[in-house]
Design an enzyme around this catalytic site. Sequence first.
Site, PDB file in Angstrom:
ATOM      1  N   CYS A 104       0.843  -1.206   0.000  1.00 43.00           N
ATOM      2  CA  CYS A 104       0.000   0.000   0.000  1.00 43.00           C
ATOM      3  C   CYS A 104       0.884   1.265   0.000  1.00 43.00           C
ATOM      4  O   CYS A 104       1.486   1.575  -1.017  1.00 43.00           O
ATOM      5  CB  CYS A 104      -0.973  -0.021   1.175  1.00 43.00           C
TER       6      CYS A 104
ATOM      7  N   GLU B 272      -1.672  -8.843   3.938  1.00 43.88           N
ATOM      8  CA  GLU B 272      -1.528  -9.168   5.362  1.00 43.88           C
ATOM      9  C   GLU B 272      -2.805  -8.911   6.164  1.00 43.88           C
ATOM     10  O   GLU B 272      -2.950  -9.398   7.296  1.00 43.88           O
ATOM     11  CB  GLU B 272      -0.374  -8.360   5.974  1.00 43.88           C
TER      12      GLU B 272
ATOM     13  N   HIS C  14      -3.598  -5.178   0.427  1.00 43.92           N
ATOM     14  CA  HIS C  14      -3.090  -5.614   1.730  1.00 43.92           C
ATOM     15  C   HIS C  14      -3.170  -7.138   1.860  1.00 43.92           C
ATOM     16  O   HIS C  14      -4.165  -7.659   2.386  1.00 43.92           O
ATOM     17  CB  HIS C  14      -3.893  -4.965   2.855  1.00 43.92           C
TER      18      HIS C  14
END
Length: 256
Positions: free
Chosen positions: A103, A199, A197
């Site tokens: 990001c 994660e 993202h």
Amino acid sequence: MKVVEGERRYALLLAAKDSEFVKKLYGGYFNVFTNAFGEDGERWDLFRVVEGEFPNVEELESYDGFVVSGSPHDAYGNDLWILKLCFLLQTLDAMEKKVLGICFGHQVLCCALGGRVGKAYGGWDIGVRRVTVVEDSPWCRLIHGIGEMMPSQLSIIECHQDEVWEVPMGAEVIAFSEKTGVEMFSIGDHILGIQGHPEYTKDILYNLIDRLLNNTNIDSDFAVEAKKSLETAEPDRKLLEKICKSFLKGEMMNQC
């Protein structure tokens, strides 16, 4: 800093402060990233670059890779820590160290290495987004050896207001979406930028949507639509984590 022979070492360059929600559920963003990308037998160090914490230049060689997190800040800002981060990323690029940008990390890598970043032409992108893999891209190098067939599209959690306008010279666009022209890019075998993202869990994004709404960054109708996308689609988290791990651990191949 003690170096253990044969131990792989990684650093998270954290560009955001921990939210109370993430601290309560996960103990901080550091744990979110290491849970997603870390493996047994590795050492991960945390540098809160948003607070001015950076690795010493003489320590850089001891690391196998670096991850740059997301952030509420603009990657093209003139904050001292952002300028210092850009210099660090230029140094790591020159050393051909593995750097994974997520990001804001994706965007600041672009800025540091000569690309252009700005406000997204389509406004906020929040939710689960389908991204399309560029045909004949270097994508095959990222997935070689992870034991799965790569789909032509992937779903990933997104939360960004800025986007890459132009990749640095020598960079290759790996993926795009109907909302964002550069969802992923790479430079050689050592730089990988991902706008989404990999994660994030859904609960992290649900909380982030609520915080953005409470801070009037987005309106209620937009928040409802963003949450609806989370209820009707699933991100390809496991596959994305494998791709990131494959990149960081040096398992990419120069050719398919």
